[in-house]
Structure formats: C-alpha cells, structure tokens
Design a protein around this motif. Sequence first.
Motif, PDB file in Angstrom:
ATOM      1  N   ASN A 386       0.840  -1.190   0.000  1.00  0.00           N
ATOM      2  CA  ASN A 386       0.000   0.000   0.000  1.00  0.00           C
ATOM      3  C   ASN A 386       0.879   1.246   0.000  1.00  0.00           C
ATOM      4  O   ASN A 386       1.885   1.297   0.712  1.00  0.00           O
ATOM      5  N   PRO A 387       0.493   2.271  -0.753  1.00  0.00           N
ATOM      6  CA  PRO A 387       1.257   3.524  -0.696  1.00  0.00           C
ATOM      7  C   PRO A 387       1.155   4.149   0.698  1.00  0.00           C
ATOM      8  O   PRO A 387       0.070   4.223   1.283  1.00  0.00           O
ATOM      9  N   VAL A 388       2.274   4.592   1.229  1.00  0.00           N
ATOM     10  CA  VAL A 388       2.324   5.317   2.495  1.00  0.00           C
ATOM     11  C   VAL A 388       3.164   6.566   2.277  1.00  0.00           C
ATOM     12  O   VAL A 388       4.290   6.481   1.796  1.00  0.00           O
ATOM     13  N   VAL A 389       2.589   7.723   2.615  1.00  0.00           N
ATOM     14  CA  VAL A 389       3.347   8.970   2.510  1.00  0.00           C
ATOM     15  C   VAL A 389       3.478   9.586   3.896  1.00  0.00           C
ATOM     16  O   VAL A 389       2.611   9.408   4.756  1.00  0.00           O
ATOM     17  N   ARG A 390       4.579  10.283   4.097  1.00  0.00           N
ATOM     18  CA  ARG A 390       4.828  10.976   5.360  1.00  0.00           C
ATOM     19  C   ARG A 390       4.708  12.474   5.109  1.00  0.00           C
ATOM     20  O   ARG A 390       5.209  12.990   4.110  1.00  0.00           O
ATOM     21  N   LEU A 391       4.031  13.172   6.029  1.00  0.00           N
ATOM     22  CA  LEU A 391       3.734  14.586   5.822  1.00  0.00           C
ATOM     23  C   LEU A 391       4.857  15.472   6.340  1.00  0.00           C
ATOM     24  O   LEU A 391       5.412  15.241   7.423  1.00  0.00           O
ATOM     25  N   ALA A 392       5.179  16.493   5.553  1.00  0.00           N
ATOM     26  CA  ALA A 392       6.119  17.533   5.960  1.00  0.00           C
ATOM     27  C   ALA A 392       5.406  18.881   5.897  1.00  0.00           C
ATOM     28  O   ALA A 392       4.562  19.106   5.022  1.00  0.00           O
ATOM     29  N   ILE A 393       5.736  19.763   6.837  1.00  0.00           N
ATOM     30  CA  ILE A 393       5.210  21.123   6.836  1.00  0.00           C
ATOM     31  C   ILE A 393       6.339  22.052   6.429  1.00  0.00           C
ATOM     32  O   ILE A 393       7.333  22.182   7.168  1.00  0.00           O
ATOM     33  N   PRO A 394       6.252  22.695   5.266  1.00  0.00           N
ATOM     34  CA  PRO A 394       7.361  23.551   4.824  1.00  0.00           C
ATOM     35  C   PRO A 394       7.595  24.701   5.811  1.00  0.00           C
ATOM     36  O   PRO A 394       6.646  25.206   6.430  1.00  0.00           O
ATOM     37  N   PRO A 395       8.825  25.129   5.984  1.00  0.00           N
ATOM     38  CA  PRO A 395       9.102  26.279   6.864  1.00  0.00           C
ATOM     39  C   PRO A 395       8.295  27.501   6.427  1.00  0.00           C
ATOM     40  O   PRO A 395       8.235  27.836   5.243  1.00  0.00           O
ATOM     41  N   GLY A 396       7.673  28.163   7.390  1.00  0.00           N
ATOM     42  CA  GLY A 396       6.881  29.348   7.104  1.00  0.00           C
ATOM     43  C   GLY A 396       5.473  29.065   6.647  1.00  0.00           C
ATOM     44  O   GLY A 396       4.688  30.001   6.448  1.00  0.00           O
ATOM     45  N   HIS A 397       5.122  27.781   6.485  1.00  0.00           N
ATOM     46  CA  HIS A 397       3.769  27.462   6.035  1.00  0.00           C
ATOM     47  C   HIS A 397       2.793  27.601   7.201  1.00  0.00           C
ATOM     48  O   HIS A 397       3.000  27.029   8.273  1.00  0.00           O
ATOM     49  N   VAL A 398       1.731  28.379   6.990  1.00  0.00           N
ATOM     50  CA  VAL A 398       0.717  28.594   8.023  1.00  0.00           C
ATOM     51  C   VAL A 398      -0.540  27.791   7.709  1.00  0.00           C
ATOM     52  O   VAL A 398      -1.119  27.148   8.573  1.00  0.00           O
ATOM     53  N   GLY A 399      -0.967  27.806   6.438  1.00  0.00           N
ATOM     54  CA  GLY A 399      -2.185  27.111   6.049  1.00  0.00           C
ATOM     55  C   GLY A 399      -3.415  27.897   6.450  1.00  0.00           C
ATOM     56  O   GLY A 399      -3.361  29.056   6.849  1.00  0.00           O
TER      57      GLY A 399
END
Length: 758
Positions: A386-399
């Motif tokens: 199964n595909p598994v991805v790991r999440l990263a939050i880019p520096p400065g990203h607020v969303g």
Amino acid sequence: MKNYLLTVKQILVVSSLIFLVAGCEKSLERQVDGQPGFRVRSDFSAPLNADHGWAGALNENVTVEADQPFRIRVEVEHSAQMAESQQYRLEYRRNNGDWLPIEAHDFPHPQREMDVDFSLLTDGDQSSGCMVATGSPSNMIVVAEQHDQMLRINAGDETFSGFFPAPWEVTELAAQFRLPAQSCNGIAFVVGYVDPDNYCRVSLNPTAQTLNISQIIDGDEETCGETHAVVPVGAWLEIEIEIARNAIEVSFQDGAVELEAVLRRPIVLSGPGFQVPLQTQLDFQSIALVGEAKTPRVSIVACSAYEQGTATEGLLTGSRQPFQAGVGISLAEQTRQWEGENAHTEYEWPLVIRRYADGAVTNDSDDTFEFRLVNADGVVQTLSHNPVVRLAIPPGHVGGTFIENPGRIGPWQAGNGDLYFMMEPAETDNVFMMMKSTDNGRTWQEVDGEHRPQTDDLESVDSRLVGDTIHILHQVTRSARYHAFRTSDHPSQPDSWAICDEVAGTATAIAQTASMVVRSDGTIVAFYLGQEKIHFSTRKKNGTWSAMRTIDGGRRPNQAGPQAVLGNDDVIHLAYYGIDGTIWYRRLLANGTLTPRQAIATGAGTTRAEYGAVLPLIYNADKDEVVIIYRLASDLLWERRVTSTGVVSDATLVTDMKVVTDAVDSQQAGADAVLDGDTVHVLFIDAKSRSILSTNDSDGWQPSTIQVGNILGSWVRGTLYTRKDGVRVYGYVYDAGSDGGAGMNRFGELVLTEDVAN
C-alpha cells in the motif's frame, strides 16, 4: 465564489482523484515481485502518461508537503474469477488509525458548484453532457437562437429521461428552461434516482397550474406536496430545487412560488435529471449543480494536466499481466466500470493532504497516510505494498484561510518573542483560530482552541497588542464583538482566551469593515459599519460598552472602511471612505469630541470593491503626524500626512505599480504599511503579476522590489518587531493564491536592520 465550469467531455466521465505532495523520503526501493504496485508523482503539472515527475521509485514511500497536491498511480489486476466489471474508490488511514473513504473536494477552493455550459457547444451538437435514460439520443440536440446556444429535447412518441452526472452528491439543482407555447404536458425534474421504481419527481403542469413533489417507492407514486403555480409557456423560467435526504424544497420563478415537502423515505443525492412527456418540447438554457463543500484532511482534487477520463498507458512495472487502459481521475470519488479479464490497468489519482481541515483538525509533521483501493462491494484490492506517505510542513507554512477584510491581525510579537496571528482553518469551517509561532515564524500551531470564540465567520477583524493581551474587534453581519487573548508572557494564564464574544455594538452591516484602538487608560473604542454610516462605541474601564454613536448621521456621503490609530494624548485619528469615491479624515479627542472632517482625496471609485480603499493608518509619535495611504480608482497607492495642527500635506504617489483590489471579495486594496523610526515601509500585491513587492519612503518613495514571486497573492498583513537575535524585521503573513479557499497562508519577513553586535 468561484464556479467550476465543466465541458461536456468532462461531465460524461465521472471518476475519482487524489493529489499527492512533493518530496522524497529516504527509503529502500522494493523489488518488483509480479504484483500490482504504485508510484507517487510529485510534479502535479506532468502529463498523465509522462514517465517523469516522480517523487520516488516503484513502491517507494515518500514524503509529501501539506497543502501541496500530488498524484498516486496504482496498478489493478482483474482475474477471470472476478466479477465481469469492477469499479474502484480510494480509502486512507492516518497514523495507522481507522480506514476512511476519500471524498472529492477540490483545492485550494473546495466549492462544489458546476455549470453545464451549453454555450461551449456548436449548433447541431448531440454531445450535451446529458446521459440519456429513456428515449432516443437523437431527440436531444444543441440549437442556436439569436446567437445563444441551448439544449433542446423533443420527446417524440415516448417519454424522454436524462441525467446530468456529478462527481459528488448533489444538494441543489438550478435550471433555466422553456416550454413551447403549444405545450400542455409540462416537465418533471428527477432527484434521488436509484432505479425506474425508486426516485423523486418535481413536476410543473401548465394546464393544471400546479407545482407537485412526489416520491416513487417500489413503483408506487405518492404525492408529498402540491401548490398552485402559474407556469408560463413560451418564456424562460427559473427553478431551484434544494435536496436533502428526507426533504425537498422548491423555489419557482425567483421565489414567486415555493413548496417544501417531507419525503416518505430517505433518498440518495445522486445526479439529478429530468423527464419530458411524449410529444413535448423542452429547452434548457443552463443547468447548475451544487453539492456540500467540505475541507477534509485528505481529498481527491482536480488536475489541469489532463482531462477527466483520459486513458492511461502502461508506465508501472509491478504486474506481469497484459495491460489494458485505465483512466486519469479528476475530482471524482470512484472510477468508471472496468471489464478487463486476466489483465491489469493503471489509475492515477490526484490528492491533497491539508494542514488544517473542517473541525479545525490538524495534520502534523511526520503524520503518515496510507492508501488502499476498494471496489464497489468494499473488497480491498491487493497491491504488493500500500502507498504510504509521510507529511512535511514547509518552513513558514501557516495554512488555513485568511480573514476576508482584515485590519491589523499580526503577526503580533509577545514580550518573549513568540508570534501570534489570527485566521480560519478552512473556508467551509470558519471558526476563530489564534495561531502561535515560537521559532520566528518557521512553524505555527493553534493555541487554546478549546476556548476559542463562538462567533465565527471572520469577515472583518482588527486587533491591537497591549502588554500581554491582544485586543480584538470582530464584526459580523449584525454585530461587532470584542475578544481578548493572553499571550505566552502573561504571568498567570499564558496562551489563553480571556474574553470571548462580548457585544461591542449592534448594527446590521452592508459590508463588514471594522477598526479599533486601545487608549492609555485601558478603554477601547470600536468603529464598525452599519447600513450607511460608521458607528462607534467605547468599552469603559468596568467592562461595559457605551451607547452607539454615529459619524455624520445626517450628512452625505455614506461611509465605509474605517481605519483608526491612537496618537499622543489619547487622540484617535480616523480615516474612512465615502461611497462617492472620497477619502476623509478626522480626530476623536480624549473627551469624546469629534473634530470637523477634512477631505483627503477624491476619485477612489464608487463600488463596494473600494470600501477598503484606506490602508491601516500609521502614526509617527515623534512628529505627532498620521500617515494616510489610500488607493484610488487608478489602482495606484497615494499618501498624505496630517500634522497635529490639522495641516494636510500634498498627495504623493507611493508606487507607480498598480495594486490588486477586491481580491476574492475582500473589498480592500491588497497592501499593508508599518513605520520603522521615521521610515514608512509598504508591502503591496502587484495587480498584474500578483507578486508581493515592497517600497519605503527613505529619501522619497523608492523603486519597488519583489519580495515573493510566482504566487497569486490576495492578502498581506504584517507588523514591525525585533527578533530574539536582534534583527529588526517587517514580519507578515500572506495568502499565496487560495482564491478564497484554504491552505495558502504563508509567513515571510522583510529584514530592515540588524543588530551590530550580532
């Protein structure tokens, strides 16, 4: 709000998608074992069948970034022992939790609105995007009348039934249609269709002059509601049908006739359609389908790199069975039927994993997301992995989602260097979030979400940081509310909401525009717009609010867009917009006296888009001078300064570049300004490129320099502060192109001076 316009080719194929975000995680490539595999594509713009833009090798798990769409391509095998045809959907689980279905909600704007556009077709075209259920397809054709295209159905000798498929559940149908002058049989709209014996019908009968809602259950029709309705023939008519699982509500001719009915049995929210009785003609000018927009943690999105239903070619090398073409998915929740036998196919799904979602829930850095294919019967399809991805939050990203009409909303710096900013988690769940960064804007988290204000919908918000408390004015349609938040340097209750939802004033706003000041004695003055005039009220030391006062109640013009700043001796400087395109200035003295108004400018435009023509004001305490920067109808920024004696300087052009105005219904200029010493710094969004640029008035207004490019900028707000390392910066948060959706708020800073010791 943005409408999604579907061409016929896109409507005819309904399928699913998922978008994956870029960036590889270091992991070992698995060996091909003859079983179906997957591959993650980080280049979202890559053509469907291009063999490039991959984030990793076959069956390699990768890292993806929050709020950055990506794609997953999967192989599926179909053996002779399986059913004749199969239809697939995607599920995911977060951090090894429960498996959940993935719905189709676009990014960054998840709005579910779809217009069936007949104007894109040519006269005589029979590919209308309508799926024919009964009757001959040749009886449905696009015709031109006075240069306008329309869809015409001539039922002939049998009832004609057609459906407009949608890639999601439909909760509203709107149509413009016409019955010919000789018609007497009327029309029925079909919703909740399961099969010929189970659906609902909304019928208009010009002969009986009735509007009827009925439900067919196991072949038996029951009337759920009926009312009198004049149904003109030979004229264009309008109908809106709101569809719930247990009820249907109809508005005919812009509310001239309304009918609501409770259904006997819950219905499905399938793609709606219509029935044309035999020997009857029907013309459609437009059809609009609406569904419930959501912002989930993970969703299937649209992909502009290929059209929905485009055939796939064999790119992956996991399966050893012969290849048959699958499709690329775009904004749909399941594939169409595939009838391969002893073969394999490939589907590519566009996906996004959001930082913040409905319910103000958060996806965090290093969260894992596993995906699997499930057929229509809920049977899990076997992949080698199964595909598994790991999440990263880019520096400065607020969303999250920017406040629609912001005053000063941060980032405010607490005494210990922590930063604070206000926003909503999503356009579809607009609750109040106080965001905090402890590392100079690199990462952001909500604080004290359990006790956030109950007043949501951040239409207009202004704030001031005084000591260890952020004072907030929040205007919604019928009132202005006061909140207060304690920052992390508060001695006893750090990072907590102190006051929520206090009514500062009651006025029904024609548009929400608010501003505030906090005086030296702790009293607060709130300015907010009503139907025509700016009102203000004062929060006393005992926490009660004064009666509302109105500015220029009997004088023209009407007003909007107040901007206030506190000056010396607790004098409040106020500038605002007049709806005749004028800009005005006056002062509110400490004793409550309003000085006479002074004209600052004309030619600011006369539509609601210009209500926020005045930028947040700047006050220079050393010079006892207020700086008023404003945007004129030319889209250029100008400034004038007013001294303590009321002398107004000549108007000076701030920049010769046009600034974006009313981006995503913000009703304000896309610009911000702060004061550093005696130097005014301005950030603005260029109307042409939508990039963020800066200028300053050191030795006259300087040529603009780009700060953030390759974006579709809509908002920018910032403040001046000194970082813990001694660097003086203009820190700001901007929307990089959400189009009123979510996930595009980012932090940036303009470095002004550095501490010599560092």
